[in-house]
Scaffold this motif. Structure first.
Motif, PDB file in Angstrom:
ATOM      1  N   UNK A  51     -54.471 -41.265   3.465  1.00 41.75           N
ATOM      2  CA  UNK A  51     -55.269 -40.827   2.314  1.00 41.75           C
ATOM      3  C   UNK A  51     -56.550 -40.143   2.768  1.00 41.75           C
ATOM      4  N   UNK A  52     -57.197 -40.672   3.799  1.00 41.98           N
ATOM      5  CA  UNK A  52     -58.405 -40.028   4.320  1.00 41.98           C
ATOM      6  C   UNK A  52     -58.097 -38.636   4.864  1.00 41.98           C
ATOM      7  N   UNK A  53     -56.943 -38.490   5.509  1.00 37.93           N
ATOM      8  CA  UNK A  53     -56.556 -37.179   6.033  1.00 37.93           C
ATOM      9  C   UNK A  53     -56.324 -36.188   4.888  1.00 37.93           C
ATOM     10  N   UNK A  54     -55.680 -36.652   3.818  1.00 32.89           N
ATOM     11  CA  UNK A  54     -55.395 -35.767   2.680  1.00 32.89           C
ATOM     12  C   UNK A  54     -56.663 -35.301   1.979  1.00 32.89           C
ATOM     13  N   UNK A  55     -57.681 -36.148   1.966  1.00 38.17           N
ATOM     14  CA  UNK A  55     -58.862 -35.867   1.139  1.00 38.17           C
ATOM     15  C   UNK A  55     -60.086 -35.430   1.938  1.00 38.17           C
ATOM     16  N   UNK A  56     -59.930 -35.163   3.223  1.00 41.37           N
ATOM     17  CA  UNK A  56     -61.091 -34.829   4.056  1.00 41.37           C
ATOM     18  C   UNK A  56     -61.865 -33.635   3.494  1.00 41.37           C
ATOM     19  N   UNK A  68     -65.130 -39.208  13.179  1.00 39.94           N
ATOM     20  CA  UNK A  68     -64.234 -39.222  14.330  1.00 39.94           C
ATOM     21  C   UNK A  68     -63.296 -38.011  14.374  1.00 39.94           C
ATOM     22  N   UNK A  69     -62.682 -37.678  13.249  1.00 40.54           N
ATOM     23  CA  UNK A  69     -61.645 -36.639  13.250  1.00 40.54           C
ATOM     24  C   UNK A  69     -62.241 -35.246  13.067  1.00 40.54           C
ATOM     25  N   UNK A  70     -63.087 -35.084  12.060  1.00 33.21           N
ATOM     26  CA  UNK A  70     -63.619 -33.752  11.763  1.00 33.21           C
ATOM     27  C   UNK A  70     -64.683 -33.326  12.767  1.00 33.21           C
ATOM     28  N   UNK A  71     -65.639 -34.220  13.039  1.00 36.28           N
ATOM     29  CA  UNK A  71     -66.765 -33.832  13.893  1.00 36.28           C
ATOM     30  C   UNK A  71     -66.535 -34.118  15.373  1.00 36.28           C
ATOM     31  N   UNK A  72     -65.847 -35.215  15.685  1.00 38.13           N
ATOM     32  CA  UNK A  72     -65.652 -35.566  17.097  1.00 38.13           C
ATOM     33  C   UNK A  72     -64.338 -35.053  17.667  1.00 38.13           C
ATOM     34  N   UNK A 118     -61.902 -32.539   0.412  1.00 41.06           N
ATOM     35  CA  UNK A 118     -62.508 -32.895  -0.869  1.00 41.06           C
ATOM     36  C   UNK A 118     -63.755 -33.747  -0.672  1.00 41.06           C
ATOM     37  N   UNK A 119     -63.747 -34.602   0.332  1.00 43.04           N
ATOM     38  CA  UNK A 119     -64.936 -35.409   0.621  1.00 43.04           C
ATOM     39  C   UNK A 119     -66.094 -34.506   1.024  1.00 43.04           C
ATOM     40  N   UNK A 120     -65.811 -33.492   1.833  1.00 41.52           N
ATOM     41  CA  UNK A 120     -66.867 -32.534   2.199  1.00 41.52           C
ATOM     42  C   UNK A 120     -67.411 -31.844   0.954  1.00 41.52           C
TER      43      UNK A 120
END
Length: 231
Positions: free
Chosen positions: A110-115, A183-187, A117-119
């Motif tokens: 779910x976090x991967x799907x909405x990354x 972790x995923x987007x920035x690192x 949208x969170x931004x």
């Protein structure tokens, strides 16, 4: 004579299809273009509907939140995540270890799907008062859902009821979209590494909580509690 309201299952189904098309288009544009650059006209073009239909679907901020809910959980609405079929099935599993793995799988996906949208929501909350209010409400509901997960751990004997507030905060940070973004987007972590980190970190928390539970006076047999009591 009062005019008769016209309604039919076909019309309701068509209205539902239109709304879902609008939300899916909004999710795609908010994720790829960001909040400021996304317009209702653009959403209408992406969805293949009229601009008027998009206006009727809600404000820009409301569409952002509804798009997030649908993308994260499969449908929109204020009902608890624990009431959604997939989470309800996970929480009903008889094996706690299997349930924990299923919950982490759900959260990671779910976090991967909405990354994206969170931004968009982060930017929206800084520039749009209605969006800020909607995002704040969404975050409060997320913490409430995490609190239910902590309560589930208490029911399964994996967490002391005295620790539930702190455990809720720790779980909220662990599985929150902000942590995923770090972790995923920035690192630059890949999804598999993030998923492994989630499980290793949660296992560490569970071990600590279990140790605290076993060491608490309430967990000891009456004789052991009397022996441990000061003279």
């Amino acid at each position: 004579m009062t005019p008769r309201k016209y309604s039919s299952p076909l019309r309701r189904a068509e209205a539902e299809r239109t709304r879902l098309a609008i939300l899916d288009a909004a999710a795609a544009l908010f994720s790829s273009e960001g909040y400021p650059a996304t317009t209702k006209k653009g959403i209408a073009q992406e969805a293949g509907v009229s601009v008027q239909s998009v206006h009727l679907a809600g404000s820009k901020a409301a569409l952002l939140v509804a798009a997030f809910e649908r993308t994260f959980a499969g449908d929109e609405g204020r009902h608890s995540l624990s009431e959604r079929p997939q989470i309800a099935e996970i929480m009903s599993r008889s094996d706690p270890e299997d349930a924990v793995r299923g919950w982490l799988d759900y959260v990671a996906q779910a976090n991967a799907r909405t990354a994206g949208l969170v931004r968009a929501m982060t930017v929206a909350a800084e520039t749009d008062a209605l969006a800020a209010e909607a995002v704040s409400d969404l975050e409060a509901r997320r913490r409430s859902d995490i609190g239910l997960a902590a309560g589930w751990l208490v029911e399964r004997g994996m967490l002391s009821g005295d620790e539930i507030e702190q455990a809720t905060d720790e779980l909220n940070h662990l599985v929150g979209p902000e942590t995923y973004a770090f972790f995923v987007t920035r690192s630059g972590w890949h999804e598999e590494r993030y998923r492994r980190w989630l499980e290793v970190t949660l296992r560490g928390l569970l071990e600590r909580w279990r140790g605290a539970l076993e060491a608490s006076p309430a967990a000891r047999p009456p004789r052991a509690r009397r022996a441990a009591a000061p003279p």
